[in-house]
Design an enzyme around this catalytic site. Sequence first.
Site, mmCIF file in Angstrom:
data_model
loop_
_atom_site.group_PDB
_atom_site.id
_atom_site.type_symbol
_atom_site.label_atom_id
_atom_site.label_comp_id
_atom_site.label_asym_id
_atom_site.label_seq_id
_atom_site.Cartn_x
_atom_site.Cartn_y
_atom_site.Cartn_z
ATOM 1 N N ARG A 197 1.014 -1.388 0.220
ATOM 2 C CA ARG A 197 -0.290 -0.065 -0.543
ATOM 3 C C ARG A 197 0.482 1.593 -0.069
ATOM 4 O O ARG A 197 2.133 1.202 0.594
ATOM 5 C CB ARG A 197 -0.667 0.339 0.986
ATOM 6 C CG ARG A 197 -1.525 -1.004 1.529
ATOM 7 C CD ARG A 197 -2.460 -0.966 2.556
ATOM 8 N NE ARG A 197 -3.818 -2.304 2.473
ATOM 9 C CZ ARG A 197 -3.617 -3.344 3.334
ATOM 10 N NH1 ARG A 197 -2.597 -3.841 3.926
ATOM 11 N NH2 ARG A 197 -4.681 -3.772 3.264
ATOM 12 N N HIS B 42 -2.157 2.807 -6.167
ATOM 13 C CA HIS B 42 -3.095 1.595 -5.725
ATOM 14 C C HIS B 42 -3.512 0.552 -6.685
ATOM 15 O O HIS B 42 -3.658 -1.217 -7.112
ATOM 16 C CB HIS B 42 -4.509 2.559 -5.673
ATOM 17 C CG HIS B 42 -5.477 0.873 -5.120
ATOM 18 N ND1 HIS B 42 -5.306 -0.166 -3.864
ATOM 19 C CD2 HIS B 42 -6.481 0.207 -5.778
ATOM 20 C CE1 HIS B 42 -6.350 -0.540 -3.906
ATOM 21 N NE2 HIS B 42 -7.375 -0.493 -4.903
ATOM 22 N N HIS C 108 -4.059 -8.830 3.224
ATOM 23 C CA HIS C 108 -6.905 -8.538 4.342
ATOM 24 C C HIS C 108 -6.768 -9.799 5.006
ATOM 25 O O HIS C 108 -6.026 -10.748 5.268
ATOM 26 C CB HIS C 108 -6.966 -8.978 2.698
ATOM 27 C CG HIS C 108 -7.092 -8.114 1.752
ATOM 28 N ND1 HIS C 108 -6.790 -8.551 -0.012
ATOM 29 C CD2 HIS C 108 -6.793 -6.457 1.343
ATOM 30 C CE1 HIS C 108 -6.604 -7.293 -0.767
ATOM 31 N NE2 HIS C 108 -6.257 -6.395 0.122
ATOM 32 N N ARG D 204 -0.174 -1.722 -6.695
ATOM 33 C CA ARG D 204 -0.440 -2.920 -5.848
ATOM 34 C C ARG D 204 -1.955 -3.893 -6.776
ATOM 35 O O ARG D 204 -1.454 -4.962 -6.681
ATOM 36 C CB ARG D 204 -1.298 -2.134 -4.529
ATOM 37 C CG ARG D 204 -1.494 -3.004 -3.828
ATOM 38 C CD ARG D 204 -2.868 -2.855 -2.066
ATOM 39 N NE ARG D 204 -2.801 -2.998 -1.684
ATOM 40 C CZ ARG D 204 -3.031 -4.055 -0.359
ATOM 41 N NH1 ARG D 204 -1.315 -4.441 -0.233
ATOM 42 N NH2 ARG D 204 -4.169 -4.959 0.656
ATOM 43 N N LYS E 240 -2.793 -1.469 8.344
ATOM 44 C CA LYS E 240 -4.124 -1.357 7.645
ATOM 45 C C LYS E 240 -4.319 -2.437 9.690
ATOM 46 O O LYS E 240 -4.051 -2.882 10.754
ATOM 47 C CB LYS E 240 -5.024 -1.755 7.489
ATOM 48 C CG LYS E 240 -5.436 -1.381 6.192
ATOM 49 C CD LYS E 240 -6.891 -0.655 5.629
ATOM 50 C CE LYS E 240 -6.288 0.124 4.600
ATOM 51 N NZ LYS E 240 -8.708 -0.209 3.498
ATOM 52 N N TYR F 93 -9.914 -8.140 -6.562
ATOM 53 C CA TYR F 93 -8.981 -8.606 -6.741
ATOM 54 C C TYR F 93 -8.959 -9.690 -8.565
ATOM 55 O O TYR F 93 -7.784 -8.867 -9.036
ATOM 56 C CB TYR F 93 -7.508 -8.190 -6.507
ATOM 57 C CG TYR F 93 -7.599 -7.086 -5.086
ATOM 58 C CD1 TYR F 93 -6.735 -6.065 -6.136
ATOM 59 C CD2 TYR F 93 -8.220 -7.001 -3.587
ATOM 60 C CE1 TYR F 93 -6.330 -4.918 -5.155
ATOM 61 C CE2 TYR F 93 -7.588 -5.860 -3.013
ATOM 62 C CZ TYR F 93 -6.471 -4.804 -3.813
ATOM 63 O OH TYR F 93 -6.740 -3.535 -2.760
#
Length: 309
Positions: free
Chosen positions: A156, A249, A275, A252, A180, A284
């Site tokens: 990211r 992004h 994730h 990625r 995250k 994705y």
Amino acid sequence: MNPLTTPLPNSLQSPLNRFYEYLRSEKGLSLHTQRNYKQQLEAMAGHLVVMGLNDWSQVDAAWVRQLASKGMRDGMKASSLATRLSSLRSFFDFLILRGELAANPAKGVSAPRKKRPLPKNLDIDEVSQLLDVNEDDPLAIRDRAIMELMYGSGLRLAETVSIDIRHLSLSAGEIRVVGKGDKERKVPFSGLAREWVAKWLKVRGSIADAQEPALFVSKLGSRISHRNVQKRLAEWGQKQSVASHISPHKLRHSFATHMLESSQNLRAVQELLGHENISTTQIYTHLDFQHLADVYDQAHPRAKKKAKE
């Protein structure tokens, strides 16, 4: 009877008027938000009149669900329906605050989830065209190292910017990144990504401040900003004549798409991307139906038997 032109009884209109004044004088919401709330609430109140209700205390969760269903049947977008329900929840909270209602019947009713648009990816030729940067300028070396790393490891933007030199192990080909939710993970990087990060480390000292811990720095010597990375990537996309707009992004997503196409290992890509839920990784995937049909024909025992016959 048209609910949009039917006058509201005072029992419905008076509490709304008090709510509008509350939004204006106490909540200090923008005029745009106030207008949205008023438009949505007036529309719902009109439908309640048509449905035979003349007091807000008569509204229960079943009525709220009917109002939401009516919006869906009328073709409302998910975002508009979410605003409608939000305005109704806020209005009922106001009535509870004023002691005019005991509970909020809209609390348990949610709008349908907004459709998440699939991110677009670069094809492999576009990636090669973008990364064909062989300039000696330290900033160009830095930019290629950033792009190689983001595409090579699926990082990211925030993860890339926050990397410190101490997080990096060139010999092991690993980077410790904070994703995250402040969750740490180790990410492998090799090949051209490792090669260009090594090249950047050789020239980094000519730009970076002596005590700066960041791996990637701006021309001012301190940690590079998110905006600077976004701007530089977009500029490189134009300079390299790539048709697509280049963003962090997109690199990625291209990493995820190309890894999935090559490996078919959704769990591994989930881990690499950091994730928490595999459902996030699934957006994705760009595998078309024919590809899935081919996998089925090759893998399913009954399909293979039929092919032999």
